[in-house]
Write a protein that holds these residues in place. Structure first.
Motif, PDB file in Angstrom:
ATOM      1  N   LEU A  69       0.833  -1.203   0.000  1.00 40.40           N
ATOM      2  CA  LEU A  69       0.000   0.000   0.000  1.00 40.40           C
ATOM      3  C   LEU A  69       0.867   1.252   0.000  1.00 40.40           C
ATOM      4  CD1 LEU A  69      -2.531  -1.033   2.790  1.00 40.40           C
ATOM      5  CD2 LEU A  69      -3.086  -0.799   0.373  1.00 40.40           C
ATOM      6  N   LYS A  70       0.260   2.350  -0.426  1.00 36.24           N
ATOM      7  CA  LYS A  70       0.877   3.656  -0.219  1.00 36.24           C
ATOM      8  C   LYS A  70      -0.198   4.602   0.304  1.00 36.24           C
ATOM      9  CE  LYS A  70       0.320   5.342  -5.001  1.00 36.24           C
ATOM     10  NZ  LYS A  70       1.046   5.873  -6.188  1.00 36.24           N
ATOM     11  N   HIS A  71       0.196   5.441   1.236  1.00 36.65           N
ATOM     12  CA  HIS A  71      -0.713   6.385   1.874  1.00 36.65           C
ATOM     13  C   HIS A  71      -0.617   7.716   1.145  1.00 36.65           C
ATOM     14  CE1 HIS A  71      -2.638   8.797   5.010  1.00 36.65           C
ATOM     15  NE2 HIS A  71      -3.045   7.667   5.545  1.00 36.65           N
ATOM     16  N   LEU A  72      -1.802   8.341   0.953  1.00 36.65           N
ATOM     17  CA  LEU A  72      -1.765   9.674   0.369  1.00 36.65           C
ATOM     18  C   LEU A  72      -1.016  10.596   1.316  1.00 36.65           C
ATOM     19  CD1 LEU A  72      -5.251  10.289  -1.265  1.00 36.65           C
ATOM     20  CD2 LEU A  72      -3.180   9.354  -2.253  1.00 36.65           C
ATOM     21  N   THR A  73      -0.168  11.413   0.766  1.00 35.93           N
ATOM     22  CA  THR A  73       0.714  12.225   1.592  1.00 35.93           C
ATOM     23  C   THR A  73      -0.039  13.103   2.573  1.00 35.93           C
ATOM     24  OG1 THR A  73       2.376  13.963   1.566  1.00 35.93           O
ATOM     25  CG2 THR A  73       0.816  13.977  -0.236  1.00 35.93           C
ATOM     26  N   ALA A  74       0.443  13.125   3.796  1.00 38.23           N
ATOM     27  CA  ALA A  74      -0.160  13.972   4.829  1.00 38.23           C
ATOM     28  C   ALA A  74       0.214  15.432   4.634  1.00 38.23           C
ATOM     29  CB  ALA A  74       0.282  13.489   6.214  1.00 38.23           C
ATOM     30  N   GLU A  75       1.143  15.709   3.709  1.00 37.52           N
ATOM     31  CA  GLU A  75       1.592  17.077   3.495  1.00 37.52           C
ATOM     32  C   GLU A  75       0.682  17.856   2.556  1.00 37.52           C
ATOM     33  OE1 GLU A  75       5.581  16.795   2.102  1.00 37.52           O
ATOM     34  OE2 GLU A  75       6.336  15.890   3.953  1.00 37.52           O
ATOM     35  N   THR A  76      -0.341  17.202   2.010  1.00 36.18           N
ATOM     36  CA  THR A  76      -1.284  17.892   1.142  1.00 36.18           C
ATOM     37  C   THR A  76      -2.004  18.985   1.920  1.00 36.18           C
ATOM     38  OG1 THR A  76      -1.630  15.945  -0.231  1.00 36.18           O
ATOM     39  CG2 THR A  76      -3.357  17.601  -0.268  1.00 36.18           C
ATOM     40  N   LYS A  77      -2.061  20.164   1.327  1.00 40.77           N
ATOM     41  CA  LYS A  77      -2.732  21.300   1.955  1.00 40.77           C
ATOM     42  C   LYS A  77      -3.963  21.661   1.127  1.00 40.77           C
ATOM     43  CE  LYS A  77       1.050  23.780   1.933  1.00 40.77           C
ATOM     44  NZ  LYS A  77       2.004  24.905   2.145  1.00 40.77           N
ATOM     45  N   LEU A  78      -5.117  21.552   1.755  1.00 36.89           N
ATOM     46  CA  LEU A  78      -6.393  21.791   1.082  1.00 36.89           C
ATOM     47  C   LEU A  78      -6.677  23.278   0.957  1.00 36.89           C
ATOM     48  CD1 LEU A  78      -9.238  20.829   0.039  1.00 36.89           C
ATOM     49  CD2 LEU A  78      -9.966  20.921   2.454  1.00 36.89           C
ATOM     50  N   GLY A  79      -7.227  23.672  -0.198  1.00 42.01           N
ATOM     51  CA  GLY A  79      -7.732  25.017  -0.398  1.00 42.01           C
ATOM     52  C   GLY A  79      -9.076  24.961  -1.089  1.00 42.01           C
ATOM     53  N   ILE A  80     -10.065  25.695  -0.578  1.00 44.77           N
ATOM     54  CA  ILE A  80     -11.403  25.748  -1.178  1.00 44.77           C
ATOM     55  C   ILE A  80     -11.527  27.076  -1.921  1.00 44.77           C
ATOM     56  CG2 ILE A  80     -13.886  25.676  -0.736  1.00 44.77           C
ATOM     57  CD1 ILE A  80     -13.282  24.110   1.835  1.00 44.77           C
ATOM     58  N   TRP A  81     -11.591  27.014  -3.240  1.00 44.94           N
ATOM     59  CA  TRP A  81     -11.480  28.181  -4.118  1.00 44.94           C
ATOM     60  C   TRP A  81     -12.842  28.522  -4.737  1.00 44.94           C
ATOM     61  CZ3 TRP A  81      -8.461  32.073  -5.525  1.00 44.94           C
ATOM     62  CH2 TRP A  81      -8.553  32.621  -6.802  1.00 44.94           C
ATOM     63  N   ASN A  82     -13.259  29.792  -4.582  1.00 44.48           N
ATOM     64  CA  ASN A  82     -14.565  30.189  -5.122  1.00 44.48           C
ATOM     65  C   ASN A  82     -14.461  31.002  -6.406  1.00 44.48           C
ATOM     66  OD1 ASN A  82     -13.726  32.721  -4.345  1.00 44.48           O
ATOM     67  ND2 ASN A  82     -15.550  33.196  -3.110  1.00 44.48           N
ATOM     68  N   GLY A  83     -13.272  30.996  -7.021  1.00 44.93           N
ATOM     69  CA  GLY A  83     -13.067  31.750  -8.251  1.00 44.93           C
ATOM     70  C   GLY A  83     -12.458  33.108  -8.026  1.00 44.93           C
ATOM     71  N   GLU A  84     -12.450  33.540  -6.765  1.00 43.37           N
ATOM     72  CA  GLU A  84     -11.873  34.852  -6.426  1.00 43.37           C
ATOM     73  C   GLU A  84     -10.897  34.742  -5.265  1.00 43.37           C
ATOM     74  OE1 GLU A  84     -13.882  39.144  -6.104  1.00 43.37           O
ATOM     75  OE2 GLU A  84     -14.321  37.885  -4.343  1.00 43.37           O
ATOM     76  N   SER A  85     -11.225  33.883  -4.292  1.00 37.02           N
ATOM     77  CA  SER A  85     -10.387  33.745  -3.107  1.00 37.02           C
ATOM     78  C   SER A  85     -10.584  32.362  -2.498  1.00 37.02           C
ATOM     79  CB  SER A  85     -10.741  34.824  -2.069  1.00 37.02           C
ATOM     80  OG  SER A  85     -12.094  34.670  -1.643  1.00 37.02           O
ATOM     81  N   PHE A  86      -9.697  32.045  -1.551  1.00 38.50           N
ATOM     82  CA  PHE A  86      -9.831  30.788  -0.815  1.00 38.50           C
ATOM     83  C   PHE A  86     -10.730  31.024   0.390  1.00 38.50           C
ATOM     84  CE2 PHE A  86      -5.794  29.976  -3.040  1.00 38.50           C
ATOM     85  CZ  PHE A  86      -6.086  28.732  -3.588  1.00 38.50           C
ATOM     86  N   LEU A  87     -11.853  30.320   0.443  1.00 42.71           N
ATOM     87  CA  LEU A  87     -12.763  30.447   1.579  1.00 42.71           C
ATOM     88  C   LEU A  87     -12.180  29.778   2.813  1.00 42.71           C
ATOM     89  CD1 LEU A  87     -16.181  29.716  -0.194  1.00 42.71           C
ATOM     90  CD2 LEU A  87     -15.015  31.917   0.167  1.00 42.71           C
ATOM     91  N   PHE A  88     -11.454  28.693   2.594  1.00 46.25           N
ATOM     92  CA  PHE A  88     -10.734  28.040   3.691  1.00 46.25           C
ATOM     93  C   PHE A  88      -9.508  27.381   3.083  1.00 46.25           C
ATOM     94  CE2 PHE A  88      -9.594  24.266   6.128  1.00 46.25           C
ATOM     95  CZ  PHE A  88      -9.415  24.833   7.387  1.00 46.25           C
ATOM     96  N   GLU A  89      -8.404  27.423   3.812  1.00 44.08           N
ATOM     97  CA  GLU A  89      -7.197  26.741   3.346  1.00 44.08           C
ATOM     98  C   GLU A  89      -6.374  26.273   4.534  1.00 44.08           C
ATOM     99  OE1 GLU A  89      -4.127  29.320   1.589  1.00 44.08           O
ATOM    100  OE2 GLU A  89      -5.493  30.983   2.010  1.00 44.08           O
ATOM    101  N   GLU A  90      -5.683  25.188   4.324  1.00 43.30           N
ATOM    102  CA  GLU A  90      -4.801  24.648   5.346  1.00 43.30           C
ATOM    103  C   GLU A  90      -3.394  25.200   5.149  1.00 43.30           C
ATOM    104  OE1 GLU A  90      -6.673  20.249   6.237  1.00 43.30           O
ATOM    105  OE2 GLU A  90      -5.435  20.502   4.439  1.00 43.30           O
ATOM    106  N   THR A  91      -2.705  25.338   6.271  1.00 43.09           N
ATOM    107  CA  THR A  91      -1.336  25.867   6.228  1.00 43.09           C
ATOM    108  C   THR A  91      -0.289  24.778   6.443  1.00 43.09           C
ATOM    109  OG1 THR A  91      -1.289  26.311   8.607  1.00 43.09           O
ATOM    110  CG2 THR A  91      -2.174  28.048   7.169  1.00 43.09           C
ATOM    111  N   GLY A  92      -0.743  23.617   6.943  1.00 41.27           N
ATOM    112  CA  GLY A  92       0.200  22.570   7.304  1.00 41.27           C
ATOM    113  C   GLY A  92       0.490  22.543   8.789  1.00 41.27           C
ATOM    114  N   ASN A  93       0.084  23.597   9.505  1.00 40.76           N
ATOM    115  CA  ASN A  93       0.210  23.653  10.957  1.00 40.76           C
ATOM    116  C   ASN A  93      -1.114  23.184  11.559  1.00 40.76           C
ATOM    117  OD1 ASN A  93      -0.087  24.763  13.699  1.00 40.76           O
ATOM    118  ND2 ASN A  93       1.895  25.753  13.312  1.00 40.76           N
ATOM    119  N   GLN A  94      -1.113  22.003  12.177  1.00 43.17           N
ATOM    120  CA  GLN A  94      -2.341  21.393  12.651  1.00 43.17           C
ATOM    121  C   GLN A  94      -3.095  22.281  13.630  1.00 43.17           C
ATOM    122  OE1 GLN A  94      -1.735  17.594  14.506  1.00 43.17           O
ATOM    123  NE2 GLN A  94      -3.894  17.300  14.990  1.00 43.17           N
ATOM    124  N   TYR A  95      -2.398  22.902  14.562  1.00 43.67           N
ATOM    125  CA  TYR A  95      -3.066  23.705  15.584  1.00 43.67           C
ATOM    126  C   TYR A  95      -3.666  24.966  14.981  1.00 43.67           C
ATOM    127  CZ  TYR A  95      -0.418  20.561  18.578  1.00 43.67           C
ATOM    128  OH  TYR A  95       0.096  19.436  19.164  1.00 43.67           O
TER     129      TYR A  95
END
Length: 536
Positions: free
Chosen positions: A131-157
């Motif tokens: 098996l291989k695990h999807l990388t935990a370093e992936t940073k999610l961004g939710i894009w509405n065409g103008e800006s990111f409504l929510f995004e991860e920085t990689g800092n869990q806290y």
């Protein structure tokens, strides 16, 4: 002399008496072992049973495996798997990056499974597939065409604090709700020899107590509990990423399954299709016919030597118009994609639900983060666009793509990006997202059904569930089954293997637990179905 003769004849008489006794003993013994004329001997070898499976993807390959390891371990059984393509895997396949296997491969179709997917996880372990695990370093961004409504920085806290600030306590409460739903569904793995296999989709939905989840949209089910912002941003990101469908139109169970990937997503190092190759390779007395398209299935009624009616099916293919007879047939391909003539069926058109087309674009090149108003250091690595109602900032109120994910970086610094979209990406669309590219690969799939809610009274509005049993399977013991019926409830590799096992159970119940007049000897020959894994 007379004495000697008398002694000799006396001894000879004794020996002859002993021989006559032995002869009588053996004659008597074998006479009693021979059945009276006309008596049926149940110990004789049962007749060979033949099963045809149409489709070598998750459902078809697993059905062959379950049948082989259960019925096939007890009685003579021959399975033929027809696959119209030149490969096994169905909607699971990989391609070499830039056409060069030394650079690695990337999934083009069904990409992930999760820890609660018992059959997929168990198969990878038992078959020795790493098996291989999807990388935990992936940073999610939710894009509405103008800006990111929510995004991860990689800092869990910091990311947790940002999530709570925007969505309140919903992220804390949602996992418990998700777990309660998944626990209901996971009870499907508890089905064993004490339970009958399901014959209709409403039957299994009732058994799992999940009917309400497929009768309403995800937004209707979740909005009051967790708020519209959380549902239309975070939950919809998962539903768009997995099914390309928005929560206002997707049924609730599908959206919740999409969110289960948050518990960890896995794939096989060599490609998920390897599990389905192994299912077939480990299916005894199974013949795989690649590049063979089934063109028609006829229902044939015959009378055997005991004057019993026997239901069989004649399969015609692109390779042979003459046809071959089978006792049971499993259709393991979406009906509208199989394109098979089925004169034995009076099949309502509304059973064949619409499928959602996904355009997959794999690109090697240098992404331009300025498209998202960012630089290389702070742009998210996995970007999902918003759907309805958050579409005002997209041209024509429709995002040009659904997902944009960087999968790996090559030695020359190029990123390998996988994109999903509802329409084919144009060269101009790609040029806007990249400084330059060296390789573009496009593939479109009819990936899964449009998982719309199905109302309780579905038969009144022409939106019924497709049947599991397409034809007969009555006292004759024959049958035509639809393995892809369950993906109209939820479409995953795992649920396809579950449906394969259920169909194998149905055939086992008919041939082994409820023997027919034409197959009376199977009942005493068949072993219990068990968990279906046999010696694996």
């Amino acid at each position: 002399m007379c004495y000697l003769l008398l002694t000799y004849y006396s001894a000879l008489h004794s020996r002859m008496f002993f021989l006559y006794f032995l002869l009588f003993f053996f004659i008597s013994t074998f006479a009693h072992a021979t059945p009276p004329l006309g008596q049926t001997v149940f110990q004789e070898r049962p007749q060979l049973k033949k099963v045809a499976i149409i489709g070598g993807g998750a459902a078809g390959s697993s059905t062959a495996f379950w049948l082989s390891n259960t019925i096939g371990s007890s009685i003579p059984l021959h399975i033929t798997v027809y696959e119209k393509e030149d490969r096994v895997g169905g909607r699971s396949m990989t391609i070499p990056i830039k056409g060069d296997p030394t650079l690695g491969h990337i999934e083009l179709g069904a990409s992930i499974f999760v820890p609660v997917n018992y059959n997929m996880m168990n198969a990878s372990e038992r078959f020795g597939l790493p098996l291989k695990h999807l990388t935990a370093e992936t940073k999610l961004g939710i894009w509405n065409g103008e800006s990111f409504l929510f995004e991860e920085t990689g800092n869990q806290y910091w990311d947790t604090a940002k999530m709570l600030w925007r969505y309140g306590t919903a992220p804390l409460r949602f996992p418990n709700h998700l777990r309660s739903i998944l626990d209901k569904f996971l009870s499907v793995y508890d089905i064993d020899d004490r339970h009958e296999a399901f014959t209709t989709l409403p039957q299994i939905l009732d058994q799992l107590n999940m009917k309400a989840l497929v009768n309403q949209s995800a937004s209707d089910h979740l909005n009051d509990m967790f708020g519209s912002i959380f549902v239309h941003e975070l939950v919809q990101s998962a539903s768009r990423g997995n099914y390309g469908q928005d929560v206002d139109y997707l049924h609730a169970f599908a959206a919740l399954v999409s969110m289960s990937a948050g518990s960890g997503a896995w794939s096989l190092q060599d490609g998920n299709y390897r599990i389905f190759e192994e299912f077939l390779a480990r299916s005894k007395h199974t013949q795989l016919r690649l590049n063979t398209k089934v063109t028609s299935i006829e229902s044939i009624h015959e009378v055997d030597e005991h004057n019993h009616s026997v239901q069989q099916y004649k399969i015609h293919t692109s390779q042979s118009e003459e046809g071959e007879l089978y006792d049971a047939v499993v259709l393991a391909s979406p009906l509208h994609m199989a394109n098979i003539d089925l004169p034995c069926l009076d099949f309502p058109e509304h059973y064949a639900r619409q499928y959602h087309t996904v355009h997959v674009t794999i690109i090697a090149g240098y992404p331009d983060p300025s498209y998202f108003g960012r630089n290389e250091e702070n742009v998210p690595t996995s970007i999902i666009t918003t759907g309805i109602p958050l579409v005002d900032h997209f041209d024509h109120q429709e995002a040009p793509f659904t997902t944009f994910t960087r999968h790996l970086t090559l030695d020359n610094g190029e990123s390998v990006v996988k994109m999903f979209s509802s329409k084919e990406l144009s060269d101009n669309d790609i040029a806007a997202l990249f400084h330059n590219t060296s390789w573009i690969y496009r593939k479109s799939w009819q990936a899964f059904p449009k998982l719309l809610p199905v109302p309780n009274h579905s038969t009144e509005n022409g939106n019924d569930w497709p049947p599991v049993i397409l034809h007969d399977f009555d006292t004759t013991g024959g049958g035509l089954f639809y393995a892809n019926a369950f993906e109209n409830v939820i479409s995953t590799m795992e649920t396809q293997t579950l449906m394969g096992k259920n169909i194998a159970r149905l055939i086992h119940e008919r041939w082994c637990l409820n023997p027919t007049e034409s197959s009376p000897s199977l009942h005493s020959k068949c072993a219990p179905f068990g968990d279906g894994w046999g010696n694996y």
